[in-house]
Design an enzyme around this catalytic site. Structure first.
Site, PDB file in Angstrom:
ATOM      1  N   LYS A 148       0.906  -1.322   0.817  1.00 55.85           N
ATOM      2  CA  LYS A 148      -0.265  -0.044  -0.145  1.00 55.85           C
ATOM      3  C   LYS A 148       0.721   1.528   0.324  1.00 55.85           C
ATOM      4  CE  LYS A 148      -4.076  -2.042   0.691  1.00 55.85           C
ATOM      5  NZ  LYS A 148      -5.521  -1.569  -0.668  1.00 55.85           N
ATOM      6  N   ASP A 173      -0.509  -0.663  -4.854  1.00 53.50           N
ATOM      7  CA  ASP A 173      -1.786  -0.338  -4.680  1.00 53.50           C
ATOM      8  C   ASP A 173      -1.442   1.437  -3.593  1.00 53.50           C
ATOM      9  OD1 ASP A 173      -4.396   0.286  -4.773  1.00 53.50           O
ATOM     10  OD2 ASP A 173      -5.149  -0.998  -3.194  1.00 53.50           O
ATOM     11  N   GLU A 199      -1.039  -0.472  -9.198  1.00 56.69           N
ATOM     12  CA  GLU A 199      -3.081  -0.285  -8.831  1.00 56.69           C
ATOM     13  C   GLU A 199      -3.448   1.041  -9.511  1.00 56.69           C
ATOM     14  OE1 GLU A 199      -6.383  -2.911  -6.673  1.00 56.69           O
ATOM     15  OE2 GLU A 199      -4.092  -3.708  -6.496  1.00 56.69           O
ATOM     16  N   ASP A 222      -8.819  -0.073 -10.271  1.00 59.75           N
ATOM     17  CA  ASP A 222      -9.805  -0.686  -9.523  1.00 59.75           C
ATOM     18  C   ASP A 222     -11.445   0.424  -8.612  1.00 59.75           C
ATOM     19  OD1 ASP A 222     -10.452  -1.505  -7.301  1.00 59.75           O
ATOM     20  OD2 ASP A 222      -8.489  -1.324  -5.782  1.00 59.75           O
ATOM     21  N   LYS A 243     -13.880  -7.186  -7.657  1.00 62.89           N
ATOM     22  CA  LYS A 243     -13.596  -7.602  -6.881  1.00 62.89           C
ATOM     23  C   LYS A 243     -15.331  -8.214  -6.405  1.00 62.89           C
ATOM     24  CE  LYS A 243     -10.361  -4.862  -4.194  1.00 62.89           C
ATOM     25  NZ  LYS A 243     -10.157  -3.638  -4.139  1.00 62.89           N
TER      26      LYS A 243
END
Length: 322
Positions: A148, A173, A199, A222, A243
């Site tokens: 992250k 991400d 991402e 995303d 997702k």
């Protein structure tokens, strides 16, 4: 006749804290939907898409308020995408499997599920802590780490992660945090550290910011992609993170995957925080994905009985659902 039996909210503690650029989470609230006909029962789990304003409580209300026919086609037409529809859609898949004795993977026309390697998330932190966390994850057998980032000091963080785990594959991400940065330059710097996927570097709704950006690392959408309807707006992305909570269930997730592949896009199969009840249907959708990021239950302090098993970074089939 199948009907909604219940829609309840459950709170599950996180193991420590799950930290991204938007803040830290110490627990996750999930919605558990149960459907049944008096003999057979099916369950599904969803996690609210908080950046879209969803709450677990609102999702539970939306499920109990549904008055349409109780089949997946009708549910997908009659409810908006999101965690509420995901929980109900997956509950219906589970119910159908229990009623017919035919497993979900077979009903969906998929291959029998096999173990898949999953990424493990390295939460946003100072470089020294991320280095330590990466070393621990690599020692546990994870060969793919997802880091992250926050748009500030990211190169130092990834350099530290690389020191802690020199031989793992890395994806990052940015969680929409690179809006004020030179995205191409940042991508090139991370490519030199072995990063293979970035991402959502830019805010959703501003996909045009990636138009013409030359990057040695592919960008994965995303927040910019929830369902098939969002594919037309993509610019500069060469992969999508599918997702179930965003898509609104396994039904749309499988359709989105097929539509994305038809456009030449690569697939990451991801998840929100949640228990193995929510991960299990995503595990079926992850078969054949280019990247699998299904560690949502692994980040919890505990999981449900009958949880999907892990061995050496591999997520193994279970019998909790479907």
């Amino acid at each position: 006749m199948v009907e909604i039996v219940s829609a309840t909210v459950e709170r599950w503690p996180v193991d420590g804290a799950f930290i991204i650029s938007r803040g830290a989470k110490t627990h996750v609230d999930v919605i558990v939907c149960t459907v049944g006909d008096g003999t057979h029962v099916g369950r599904g789990e969803g996690t609210a898409i908080y950046y879209e304003g969803e709450t677990a409580e609102d999702c539970a209300v939306a499920i109990t308020a549904y008055r349409g026919p109780m089949d997946r086609d009708s549910v997908n037409r009659g409810m908006d995408s999101g965690a509420a529809r995901n929980a109900l859609d997956c509950a219906l898949w589970d119910y159908e499997a229990k009623r017919t004795g035919v497993p979900v993977w077979q009903r969906a026309g998929l291959h029998a599920p096999v173990a898949v390697p999953t990424a493990f998330t390295i939460s946003l932190n100072d470089p020294a802590q991320m280095e330590k966390d990466a070393q621990t994850a690599a020692t546990r057998g994870f060969a793919l780490l997802k880091c992250k980032l926050t748009g500030e000091g990211d190169r130092d963080r990834i350099a530290a992660v690389r020191r802690g785990a020199p031989h793992v594959r890395l994806i990052v991400d940015a969680n929409e945090s690179w809006a004020e940065m030179d995205v191409a330059a940042e991508a090139a710097a991370l490519a030199a550290l072995g990063v293979e996927l970035i991402e959502q570097p830019i805010p959703h709704g501003h996909e045009e910011m990636l138009r013409g950006v030359q990057s040695p690392v592919p960008f994965c959408a995303d927040e910019s992609v929830h369902t098939r309807d969002d594919l037309n707006k993509l610019t500069g992305f060469s992969a999508v993170n599918v997702k179930l909570d965003k898509a609104g269930g396994l039904t749309e997730a499988l359709a989105l995957t097929a539509a994305a592949r038809a456009r030449g896009l690569r697939i990451m199969l991801g998840c929100m925080l949640g228990t193995s009840l929510g991960i299990a249907p995503a595990f079926l959708a992850a078969q054949g994905a280019d990247w699998v990021d299904l560690d949502g239950a692994l980040l919890l302090a505990k999981d449900r009985a009958g949880a999907l098993a892990m061995r050496d970074g591999m997520l193994l089939p279970g019998n909790l659902w479907g």
